[in-house]
Design a protein around this motif. Structure first.
Motif, PDB file in Angstrom:
ATOM      1  N   HIS A   1     -13.281   5.733  -4.316  1.00  0.00           N
ATOM      2  CA  HIS A   1     -12.512   6.886  -4.276  1.00  0.00           C
ATOM      3  C   HIS A   1     -12.940   8.012  -3.502  1.00  0.00           C
TER       4      HIS A   1
ATOM      5  N   ILE B   1      -5.115  -2.065   5.936  1.00  0.00           N
ATOM      6  CA  ILE B   1      -5.232  -1.365   4.828  1.00  0.00           C
ATOM      7  C   ILE B   1      -4.349  -2.250   3.458  1.00  0.00           C
TER       8      ILE B   1
ATOM      9  N   SER C   1     -18.002  -0.840  -2.925  1.00  0.00           N
ATOM     10  CA  SER C   1     -17.055  -0.819  -4.091  1.00  0.00           C
ATOM     11  C   SER C   1     -17.658   0.271  -5.438  1.00  0.00           C
TER      12      SER C   1
ATOM     13  N   SER D   1      -8.582   1.185  -3.412  1.00  0.00           N
ATOM     14  CA  SER D   1      -9.124   2.472  -2.824  1.00  0.00           C
ATOM     15  C   SER D   1      -8.134   3.448  -2.709  1.00  0.00           C
ATOM     16  N   TYR D   2      -8.740   4.546  -3.015  1.00  0.00           N
ATOM     17  CA  TYR D   2      -8.051   5.849  -2.995  1.00  0.00           C
ATOM     18  C   TYR D   2      -8.604   6.900  -1.963  1.00  0.00           C
TER      19      TYR D   2
ATOM     20  N   ILE E   1      -9.645  -0.839   4.830  1.00  0.00           N
ATOM     21  CA  ILE E   1      -9.694  -0.322   3.579  1.00  0.00           C
ATOM     22  C   ILE E   1      -9.260  -1.395   2.661  1.00  0.00           C
ATOM     23  N   TYR E   2      -9.827  -1.542   1.595  1.00  0.00           N
ATOM     24  CA  TYR E   2      -9.869  -2.914   0.747  1.00  0.00           C
ATOM     25  C   TYR E   2      -9.124  -2.431  -0.384  1.00  0.00           C
ATOM     26  N   PRO E   3      -8.412  -3.456  -1.172  1.00  0.00           N
ATOM     27  CA  PRO E   3      -7.458  -3.036  -2.411  1.00  0.00           C
ATOM     28  C   PRO E   3      -8.123  -2.219  -3.531  1.00  0.00           C
TER      29      PRO E   3
ATOM     30  N   ALA F   1       0.863  -1.125   0.106  1.00  0.00           N
ATOM     31  CA  ALA F   1       0.137  -0.037  -0.005  1.00  0.00           C
ATOM     32  C   ALA F   1       1.003   1.230   0.032  1.00  0.00           C
TER      33      ALA F   1
ATOM     34  N   THR G   1      -3.670   0.251  -2.340  1.00  0.00           N
ATOM     35  CA  THR G   1      -4.428   1.070  -1.838  1.00  0.00           C
ATOM     36  C   THR G   1      -3.615   2.399  -1.797  1.00  0.00           C
ATOM     37  N   TYR G   2      -4.147   3.535  -2.001  1.00  0.00           N
ATOM     38  CA  TYR G   2      -3.438   5.002  -1.723  1.00  0.00           C
ATOM     39  C   TYR G   2      -4.056   5.746  -0.801  1.00  0.00           C
TER      40      TYR G   2
ATOM     41  N   SER H   1     -13.508  -2.294  -1.859  1.00  0.00           N
ATOM     42  CA  SER H   1     -12.483  -2.167  -2.737  1.00  0.00           C
ATOM     43  C   SER H   1     -12.818  -1.076  -3.768  1.00  0.00           C
TER      44      SER H   1
END
Length: 324
Positions: free
Chosen positions: A152, A111, A167, A133-134, A129-131, A97, A115-116, A149
């Motif tokens: 944004h 996290i 999502s 995601s921003y 916070i799933y993959p 991440a 992810t960002y 996931s």
């Protein structure tokens, strides 16, 4: 577990064999032996083919059936599912991440990879916070919030406690605001934010735009379905329910306990009072007073018949003139 234990758990009255074994839950449409079936109406009971193989949760006792009688079947189902089928989430911060500078991360946080997390973000305890995601710069994420996931969240948004964002949701994109003049179409730079209060749920692919200068607010306890659009500067009250494909233009205000059914559209700057319900496919162009049910929709009819009706509608002004 045994049916007697289920009755105690749900605070219901047992009718039948307290030792009847329960191995799970099944639906009215597909009841399975040794399961609990929640029947909120007589019709539901009639759809269960062999009531002796299952246990029923009902409002009114059923003859020759093992039952738990409760005041509110749907609430009992919510309680049972939450206790016996708890949602499980991992924990830990992945090395894959991206974590920006000056980020504060609470305890028990997950996290996921890819992810960002932007700069100066504050993440509360037990946030998930799933993959993919921003989370933009200077966002605040409250305790026990789950961000699935591909969500944004643009910079400077505030997400409360125990919020669930599904999502594809986009929180804090620019509102649809422009100045049209001699020079053409000029974009209005949106410098406001979005505030999501506690215990809100936001469905998949829903969008909530940031305010032009102030805040777009989603009130505590509000539940928003998939594919809902909420424009800039909206102020949504507590415990609202917006069903799929609802669309709100900018600066709409709603009171408490408002229900907008599927495909309701609300024009800009409209105010809707407390405890209002609007039926599906309705357009709301004017303010709605509190404590009412509103709507105007047209169920589908045969096309050629509708065309004839439409021709008569166009002639109504002339017919009124002749009548007067």
């Amino acid at each position: 577990m045994k049916l007697g234990d289920v009755a105690k758990l749900l605070g219901g009255r047992l009718e039948g064999d307290k030792n009847f074994e329960i191995e799970g839950v099944s639906s009215v449409e597909n009841p399975k032996p040794k399961t609990l079936v929640f029947c909120s109406s007589k019709r539901d009971v009639e759809r269960v083919k062999d009531i002796k193989q299952v246990a029923l949760v009902v409002h009114t006792p059923v003859q020759d059936a093992n039952c738990v009688v409760v005041e509110d079947v749907k609430y009992a189902m919510a309680m049972f599912l939450r206790i016996f089928y708890p949602e499980e989430h991992p924990s830990g911060v992945s090395e894959k991440a991206y974590i920006g500078e000056e980020v504060i991360i609470g305890e028990g946080v997950y996290i996921a990879p890819f992810t960002y997390i932007g700069n100066k973000v504050v993440i509360g305890n037990h946030v998930k916070i799933y993959p993919f995601s921003y989370i933009g710069d200077q966002c605040l994420i409250g305790d026990e919030t789950v961000i699935f996931s591909g969500v944004h969240i643009y910079p400077r948004c505030v997400i409360g406690k125990r919020v669930r964002i599904h999502s594809g949701a986009v929180i804090g994109a620019d509102g649809f605001g422009y100045y049209i003049g001699k020079e053409g179409i000029t974009k209005l730079h949106h410098i406001g934010s979005v505030v999501i209060e506690d215990d809100v749920e936001i469905g998949a692919n829903t969008t909530i735009d940031r305010a032009l200068i102030d805040r777009t607010i989603i009130g505590r306890g509000t539940k928003i379905d998939n594919l809902v659009m909420i424009g800039h500067n909206c102020k949504i009250g507590e415990n609202n329910i917006f069903v799929s494909q609802v669309g709100l233009a900018g600066s709409v205000k709603t009171g408490k306990n408002v229900v907008l059914a599927g495909q309701v559209g609300v024009a800009d700057h409209v105010s809707i009072g407390d405890n209002v319900q609007v039926v599906a496919k309705s357009g709301v162009a004017n303010d709605l007073e509190a404590n009412g049910t509103y709507g105007a929709n047209l169920p589908s009819i045969e096309w050629s018949r509708w065309k004839r009706i439409y021709l008569y509608l166009l002639k109504l002004p002339e017919l009124f003139k002749k009548g007067s």
